[in-house]
Enzyme design. Structure first.
Site, short mmCIF file in Angstrom:
data_model
loop_
_atom_site.label_atom_id
_atom_site.label_comp_id
_atom_site.label_asym_id
_atom_site.label_seq_id
_atom_site.Cartn_x
_atom_site.Cartn_y
_atom_site.Cartn_z
N ASP A 35 9.39 7.51 -3.01
CA ASP A 35 9.09 8.87 -3.47
C ASP A 35 9.41 9.86 -2.35
O ASP A 35 9.10 9.61 -1.18
CB ASP A 35 7.62 8.97 -3.90
N ILE A 36 9.99 10.98 -2.71
CA ILE A 36 10.39 11.99 -1.71
C ILE A 36 9.17 12.69 -1.10
O ILE A 36 9.26 13.26 -0.02
CB ILE A 36 11.35 13.00 -2.39
N ASN A 92 1.81 8.54 -14.77
CA ASN A 92 1.41 9.87 -15.23
C ASN A 92 2.14 10.12 -16.54
O ASN A 92 3.37 9.99 -16.60
CB ASN A 92 1.78 10.93 -14.20
N GLY A 98 0.08 15.45 -14.84
CA GLY A 98 0.87 15.53 -13.61
C GLY A 98 2.27 14.99 -13.73
O GLY A 98 2.98 14.90 -12.72
N GLN A 99 2.71 14.61 -14.95
CA GLN A 99 4.10 14.14 -15.07
C GLN A 99 5.05 15.33 -14.91
O GLN A 99 4.90 16.35 -15.60
CB GLN A 99 4.34 13.45 -16.42
N HIS A 105 8.56 6.24 -15.31
CA HIS A 105 8.49 5.71 -13.95
C HIS A 105 7.09 5.25 -13.63
O HIS A 105 6.10 5.90 -13.99
CB HIS A 105 8.95 6.74 -12.92
N HIS A 107 4.52 4.70 -10.53
CA HIS A 107 4.26 4.95 -9.12
C HIS A 107 3.57 3.71 -8.57
O HIS A 107 2.52 3.30 -9.09
CB HIS A 107 3.27 6.11 -8.93
#
Ligand code: 5GP
Ligand code: ZN
Length: 119
Positions: A35-36, A92, A98-99, A105, A107
């Site tokens: 994750d960035i 999410n 919070g998506q 995906h 997390h």
């Protein structure tokens, strides 16, 4: 058609190699990358290469691919040496939860204490 790449989807661009990412695992059907904006020492996104807007629509359309996603999240946890201490897999689902990227995906979060309830 369901599952086809979407031109305006960030994660489809990562799958296609058009947007760079730090890939930690890849199979025929799945890609996993860091994750960035990590929320834990290990924060990896595990995604199907096929485009579905969220995990539940993925599961409805492609149960085997959903199983691949979950299994590969576990493989990444093992690669990251997170199995003994424990890890969290989060989907999410919906903007209110919070998506922000509407390509399914998981997390994978690990490497620190993970509070419960999660908030
Ligand atoms: P969501 O908020 O939809 O559950 O998760 C989307 C995740 O994608 C966020 O944690 C966000 O930090 C991450 N993200 C957004 N843009 C990029 C990007 O360009 N590269 C990577 N590696 N992660 C991204
Ligand atoms: Zn996509």
């Amino acid at each position: 058609m369901a599952g086809e790449p979407q031109a305006d989807c960030l994660f489809c661009k990562i799958v296609a190699g058009e947007v760079p990412a730090t890939v930690v695992r890849e199979t025929e059907t799945i890609v996993a990358f860091r994750d960035i904006n990590p929320q834990a020492p290990t924060h990896v996104l595990v995604i199907p290469k096929a485009h579905y807007p969220d995990a539940v629509s993925l599961a409805a359309a492609e149960p085997q691919l959903t199983a691949d996603l979950l299994r590969e999240a576990g493989e990444v946890a093992a690669q990251e040496k997170a199995v003994e201490a424990g890890y969290r897999i989060v989907f999410n689902t919906g903007a209110g939860a919070g998506q922000t990227v509407f390509h399914a995906h998981a997390h994978l979060l690990a490497g620190r204490g993970l509070a419960w309830p999660p908030g």
